[in-house]
Design a protein around this motif. Structure first.
Motif, PDB file in Angstrom:
ATOM      1  N   LEU A  49       0.419  11.733  25.829  1.00  0.00           N
ATOM      2  CA  LEU A  49       1.795  12.102  25.656  1.00  0.00           C
ATOM      3  C   LEU A  49       2.768  11.261  26.001  1.00  0.00           C
ATOM      4  O   LEU A  49       4.140  11.568  25.691  1.00  0.00           O
ATOM      5  N   GLY A  50       2.635   9.879  26.345  1.00  0.00           N
ATOM      6  CA  GLY A  50       3.639   9.145  26.558  1.00  0.00           C
ATOM      7  C   GLY A  50       4.117   9.241  28.033  1.00  0.00           C
ATOM      8  O   GLY A  50       5.220   8.568  28.189  1.00  0.00           O
ATOM      9  N   LEU A  51       3.302   9.705  28.868  1.00  0.00           N
ATOM     10  CA  LEU A  51       4.304  10.090  30.199  1.00  0.00           C
ATOM     11  C   LEU A  51       3.385   9.390  31.372  1.00  0.00           C
ATOM     12  O   LEU A  51       3.788   9.716  32.507  1.00  0.00           O
ATOM     13  N   LEU A  52       2.246   8.426  31.322  1.00  0.00           N
ATOM     14  CA  LEU A  52       1.654   7.581  32.355  1.00  0.00           C
ATOM     15  C   LEU A  52       2.674   6.967  33.149  1.00  0.00           C
ATOM     16  O   LEU A  52       2.421   7.045  34.454  1.00  0.00           O
ATOM     17  N   GLU A  53       3.600   6.419  32.505  1.00  0.00           N
ATOM     18  CA  GLU A  53       4.173   5.263  33.384  1.00  0.00           C
ATOM     19  C   GLU A  53       5.200   6.029  34.193  1.00  0.00           C
ATOM     20  O   GLU A  53       5.397   5.856  35.350  1.00  0.00           O
ATOM     21  N   GLN A  54       5.696   7.318  33.863  1.00  0.00           N
ATOM     22  CA  GLN A  54       6.433   7.910  34.707  1.00  0.00           C
ATOM     23  C   GLN A  54       5.611   8.743  35.752  1.00  0.00           C
ATOM     24  O   GLN A  54       6.134   9.047  36.871  1.00  0.00           O
ATOM     25  N   ALA A  55       4.468   9.119  35.241  1.00  0.00           N
ATOM     26  CA  ALA A  55       3.641   9.777  36.495  1.00  0.00           C
ATOM     27  C   ALA A  55       3.253   8.699  37.452  1.00  0.00           C
ATOM     28  O   ALA A  55       3.334   8.814  38.791  1.00  0.00           O
TER      29      ALA A  55
END
Length: 392
Positions: A59-65
């Motif tokens: 989803l392209g959300l790993l870095e924010q997580a």
């Protein structure tokens, strides 16, 4: 699909949010029904495993997580004698492997902020049942919504929608639950370890670093204390004092963390269900997340399973021209993985949460040595990381 579908998503928790992101990206038209007047996070902090992290990566959300959560390198649990019962390091499963502790609020905001279609949410709408043909939703006042090409039932462990003929195989409330709260992590030195302490099978205390909340940059821990369900339901200020006393006896190092907890209302109750379905689809309805397979949190897989369900559903629909074969592919793709963890959860939970004292002795004598045997340790690490997809 030969054409884009009009899809209803019931429930805006992790399973519902991930479904919105993945199905919306595939071009389907979505309408979301959420019973809360103001959608938001519900529940304790949790541990994202490599399986769940892989979905966030997609989803392209790993870095924010990673920025919001706390990287976890180790699970360590011991009994009152200080004997290690569980001691597993993610790096022993695979180089660079880790878990991620997060608050519910952080993950909710992350998924919510990534979805541009939030205007499609009908909040404050409690869906109570389905029409006989499974194409319409009916709320508590009898109002009908639809028709929909597909209904995604993501309405949680207490799902009302799964009560259809031939759908539920078993559904029961676990006899044990937990009290939990968030605590400041500033004085806790074990920032990358999920710690658990066991007093037989009747008491289990845990501390999971979960990173930041949305409203502050401070770091937090999820504290949980397992109790029989009746004691969870009746938890009051007197019970809080008993818990504080027991924590001082069982885990003195952790007692100062509770200095700011002065009232039982500062802790939250958690009760769990054991849900097994005969089938995860009914007509054009598909059940995902806890609505499909609620289980004890002992293995820490609930959020991860919800993310995997949403991903598998989106992929199955993308790979087939028609809805029926797409739903059949989804059902087959998730059946074995979910079934393994349901059975393991049902087997392992009494070893940590039950009134069967003799099981604690067996657990304490067997788990440690077993975890030092290469083959058994590899299997235990697969179970922990959520990557065990076959029995052998």
């Amino acid at each position: 699909m030969r054409g884009n579908l009009h899809i209803a998503v019931v429930g805006y928790g992790v399973a519902g949010q991930a479904s919105c992101l993945l199905l919306g990206a595939a071009g389907h038209r979505l309408t979301v029904f959420e019973q809360a007047a103001s959608p938001g996070p519900v529940g304790a902090g949790f541990l994202l495993q490599p399986t769940g992290l892989s979905v966030l990566t997609r989803l392209g959300l790993l870095e924010q997580a990673l920025a919001s959560g706390q990287r976890i390198e180790r699970l360590y649990g011991c009994n009152l004698a200080g004997r290690a019962v569980m001691d597993m390091r993610y790096a022993e499963h695979a180089a660079g492997c880790f878990g991620l502790g997060m608050t519910r609020g952080a993950l909710f905001s992350l998924l919510d902020g990534a979805w541009a279609g939030r205007s499609a949410i009908r909040s404050g709408t409690r869906i109570d049942r389905l029409s006989d043909d499974g194409r319409y939703l009916i709320d508590g006042e009898g109002q009908r919504y639809g028709p929909f090409d597909l209904i995604v039932a993501a309405d949680g462990a207490h799902s009302a929608l799964r009560r259809q003929p031939g759908v539920v195989r078993r559904e029961g409330l676990y006899p044990w639950g937990a009290m939990w709260c968030l605590l400041p992590a500033t004085q806790w030195p074990h920032n990358d370890v999920l710690h658990q302490r066991y007093a037989g099978t009747r008491e289990m205390i845990g501390l999971l670093p979960v990173g930041r909340r949305d409203d502050t940059d401070a770091r937090w821990l999820t504290f949980f204390y397992s109790l029989p369900g009746a004691q969870v339901d009746a938890f009051d200020d007197e019970a809080l004092q008993r818990m504080r006393h027991r924590l001082g006896e069982l885990w003195p190092e952790a007692l100062p963390l509770l200095e700011g907890i002065q009232s039982s209302t500062q802790l939250h109750r958690a009760r769990y269900r054991d849900v097994v379905l005969h089938q995860t689809t009914w007509n054009n309805v598909v059940f995902i997340g806890d609505a499909a397979h609620a289980m004890s949190p002992q293995l820490g897989q609930g959020v991860n399973m919800a993310l995997l369900d949403a991903q598998a559903l989106a992929d199955a629909l993308a790979e087939h021209d028609d809805l029926a074969p797409g739903l059949d592919a989804y059902r087959r793709q998730r059946r074995t993985h979910v079934g393994i963890y349901q059975r393991l959860s049902r087997f392992l939970t009494p070893l940590f949460q039950s009134d069967r004292d003799m099981l604690a002795g067996i657990r304490d004598r067997v788990f440690g040595p077993l975890g030092r045997m290469p083959i058994a340790r590899g299997e235990m690490l697969r179970i922990l990381t959520g990557t065990k997809r076959t029995w052998w």
